[in-house]
Scaffold this motif. Structure first.
Motif, PDB file in Angstrom:
ATOM      1  N   LYS A  24     -20.894 -25.324  90.563  1.00 23.51           N
ATOM      2  CA  LYS A  24     -19.989 -26.068  91.446  1.00 23.51           C
ATOM      3  C   LYS A  24     -18.542 -26.048  90.961  1.00 23.51           C
ATOM      4  O   LYS A  24     -17.611 -26.166  91.765  1.00 23.51           O
ATOM      5  CB  LYS A  24     -20.485 -27.507  91.595  1.00 23.51           C
ATOM      6  N   SER A  45     -12.036 -23.173  96.207  1.00 24.54           N
ATOM      7  CA  SER A  45     -11.484 -24.097  97.202  1.00 24.54           C
ATOM      8  C   SER A  45     -10.072 -24.537  96.831  1.00 24.54           C
ATOM      9  O   SER A  45      -9.170 -24.580  97.679  1.00 24.54           O
ATOM     10  CB  SER A  45     -12.400 -25.325  97.316  1.00 24.54           C
ATOM     11  N   GLU A 100     -15.494 -25.003  93.342  1.00 24.07           N
ATOM     12  CA  GLU A 100     -14.323 -25.874  93.471  1.00 24.07           C
ATOM     13  C   GLU A 100     -13.041 -25.107  93.147  1.00 24.07           C
ATOM     14  O   GLU A 100     -11.985 -25.344  93.763  1.00 24.07           O
ATOM     15  CB  GLU A 100     -14.466 -27.082  92.540  1.00 24.07           C
ATOM     16  N   LYS A 151     -18.242 -26.412 101.152  1.00 20.44           N
ATOM     17  CA  LYS A 151     -18.427 -26.128  99.721  1.00 20.44           C
ATOM     18  C   LYS A 151     -19.893 -26.289  99.316  1.00 20.44           C
ATOM     19  O   LYS A 151     -20.394 -25.509  98.492  1.00 20.44           O
ATOM     20  CB  LYS A 151     -17.526 -27.040  98.880  1.00 20.44           C
ATOM     21  N   SER A 152     -20.562 -27.258  99.897  1.00 19.22           N
ATOM     22  CA  SER A 152     -21.978 -27.454  99.549  1.00 19.22           C
ATOM     23  C   SER A 152     -22.850 -26.327 100.079  1.00 19.22           C
ATOM     24  O   SER A 152     -23.960 -26.104  99.577  1.00 19.22           O
ATOM     25  CB  SER A 152     -22.472 -28.800 100.095  1.00 19.22           C
ATOM     26  N   THR A 183     -14.052 -27.868 103.595  1.00 23.00           N
ATOM     27  CA  THR A 183     -14.624 -29.212 103.616  1.00 23.00           C
ATOM     28  C   THR A 183     -15.715 -29.346 102.562  1.00 23.00           C
ATOM     29  O   THR A 183     -16.193 -28.339 102.005  1.00 23.00           O
ATOM     30  CB  THR A 183     -15.223 -29.521 104.999  1.00 23.00           C
ATOM     31  N   GLU A 184     -16.129 -30.571 102.307  1.00 20.48           N
ATOM     32  CA  GLU A 184     -17.214 -30.812 101.350  1.00 20.48           C
ATOM     33  C   GLU A 184     -18.495 -30.127 101.815  1.00 20.48           C
ATOM     34  O   GLU A 184     -19.253 -29.583 101.008  1.00 20.48           O
ATOM     35  CB  GLU A 184     -17.444 -32.312 101.169  1.00 20.48           C
ATOM     36  N   GLN A 185     -18.736 -30.159 103.120  1.00 24.03           N
ATOM     37  CA  GLN A 185     -19.935 -29.515 103.655  1.00 24.03           C
ATOM     38  C   GLN A 185     -19.883 -28.005 103.453  1.00 24.03           C
ATOM     39  O   GLN A 185     -20.882 -27.375 103.088  1.00 24.03           O
ATOM     40  CB  GLN A 185     -20.076 -29.822 105.153  1.00 24.03           C
ATOM     41  N   GLU A 219      -8.067 -26.218 103.725  1.00 21.29           N
ATOM     42  CA  GLU A 219      -8.902 -26.650 102.610  1.00 21.29           C
ATOM     43  C   GLU A 219     -10.364 -26.708 103.066  1.00 21.29           C
ATOM     44  O   GLU A 219     -10.678 -27.375 104.049  1.00 21.29           O
ATOM     45  CB  GLU A 219      -8.468 -28.026 102.104  1.00 21.29           C
ATOM     46  N   SER A 253     -15.876 -20.890 106.169  1.00 24.18           N
ATOM     47  CA  SER A 253     -15.273 -21.998 106.898  1.00 24.18           C
ATOM     48  C   SER A 253     -15.148 -21.654 108.376  1.00 24.18           C
ATOM     49  O   SER A 253     -14.595 -20.605 108.728  1.00 24.18           O
ATOM     50  CB  SER A 253     -13.887 -22.321 106.334  1.00 24.18           C
TER      51      SER A 253
END
Length: 415
Positions: free
Chosen positions: A321, A328, A325, A345-346, A341-343, A339, A278
């Motif tokens: 995934k 996260s 998750e 995590k991807s 972000t979705e990006q 937290e 992050s």
């Protein structure tokens, strides 16, 4: 006497072996099946941690593992399968999960990790590497009284072994992390631990090794070996047929597969770990382990890394995934204002850590081939033990007395 040495594997163990071997005057070639820019040596938490004195094979782990097998997001997961090598490993792992084993191995882990810290710093200073390296300690953050009591037991063992560590209240924790909201009842703090940014050290060490004459052959896989009179004479790769005087097998989770080609056996399983990076301004300055979730948090150079899980399910790089998750979610539980972000995590990545049944690496000569040195099986501690392992490899091949007693690491030890 200078020898021609081939190091199979370009991770932290292979590079450190190459570093100390060339210091001894040997002609070194490093061969790796990857592009020498990925894998566990690049996605780990970056810890150099004497505090991690408890091996993975600790009392109660099998019981927890059986329970966690029912959860796809558990910190430790073993995929059951009817594979003879896996079953032998599992049997030996279970046999190691006892308090006497911890008593025997804790001082051994302390000694190799402390030596590795010193060597890591020495390499950075002597070779003028511009690699991130900090001595900020490590916090074990607990959210339950039960976990805090377990961590205090480990703390007392660490203190008895001379490690600088103490119990911390939540106020103590807030005093060293004043700018981060933390959801914890307290924990333990290991001042003895250090941390780094792995890709910086790996990249710059490779550059230094090339500058001093070490040869690198990337994207080249070893497929077979040639033998004569208890010696390996050649290795056959997808691109070359190469002869050498000495061979170092530092291939991480692929080591067991390669020793089979030599008629050797090594109990080793791949343990997959994940990381989320992050670039948010988390304001975290001190590394931490989220004790209940088994997630590592590291403030690296320009970003914060969240890493965790041990998934023993064979050799593959599939990203689960659900596990990403879970990492996260744990971050949010302990740091309410942070937290991924979705990006982020991807963009999660994984690495395969080679796990021995007793939590100690394999370091030493083969009795079958007098010119083969094995250096693998470090599990989550490859980064913490890498530099010392490289030194031991060079001492073995140079016929010098090792800096530590290597008997506990012998590749042919009984479980």
């Amino acid at each position: 006497m200078s020898k021609k040495v081939i190091v199979i594997g370009g991770g932290i163990i292979g590079l450190c072996s190459a570093y100390f071997l060339q210091k001894e005057g040997h002609e070194v070639t490093v061969i790796d099946k990857s592009g020498l820019d990925s894998g566990a040596s690049y996605v780990n938490a970056g810890y150099l941690s004497p505090s991690h004195i408890i091996p993975l094979s600790a009392p109660g782990v099998v019981k927890k593992g059986l329970k966690w097998m029912l959860s796809p997001s558990s910190p430790f997961y073993v995929k059951p399968r009817m594979d003879l090598e896996f079953l032998k490993w599992a049997w030996a792992f279970n046999a190691s999960c006892n308090s006497k084993h911890v008593e025997r191995t804790a001082p051994v882990i302390r000694d190799i990790t402390i030596l590795s810290q010193r060597l890591f710093e020495d390499i950075i200073k002597s070779e003028k590497l511009n690699a991130h390296y900090k001595k900020k300690g490590l916090i074990m953050l607990c959210q339950t009284q039960k976990m805090l009591e377990e961590e205090i037991k480990i703390l007392k063992l660490a203190q008895s072994l001379g490690l600088e560590a103490q119990e911390y209240s939540i106020r103590d924790i807030e005093s060293i992390e004043p700018n981060v909201k933390i959801n914890s009842i307290g924990g333990t703090y290991y001042k003895c631990d250090h941390h780094s940014t792995p890709h910086e050290f790996m990249t710059q060490l490779k550059t230094h090794l090339k500058d001093v004459g070490v040869t690198f052959r990337s994207n080249d896989e070893v497929v077979d070996f040639k033998f004569s009179d208890r010696k390996i004479t050649n290795i056959i790769t997808t691109k070359f047929n190469v002869a050498a005087d000495e061979f170092v097998l530092a291939s991480g989770s692929w080591t067991a597969k390669l020793v089979k080609k030599m008629g050797l056996k090594l109990l080793l399983q791949a343990g997959k770990g994940y990381r989320i990076d992050s670039k948010q301004k988390t304001k975290i300055t001190v590394p931490a382990i989220l004790a209940e979730a088994k997630v590592a948090v590291t403030p690296m150079n320009g970003f914060t890394r969240f890493a965790g899980t041990m998934e023993i399910a064979g050799i593959n790089h599939n990203i689960n995934k659900v596990r990403v998750e879970a990492i996260s979610r744990a971050v949010k539980q302990y740091y309410p204002n942070i937290e991924p972000t979705e990006q982020e995590k991807s963009n999660a990545r994984c690495g395969l850590r080679p796990v021995s049944p007793d939590g100690l690496p394999y370091i030493g000569k083969s009795s079958k081939f007098c010119n083969l040195t094995i250096a693998a099986g470090h599990a989550m501690m490859g980064w913490s033990m890498g530099t010392a392992t490289g030194l031991f490899v060079a001492e073995i091949i140079s016929d010098k007395k090792p800096s530590l007693d290597l008997k506990p690491f012998h590749p042919e030890r009984q479980f």
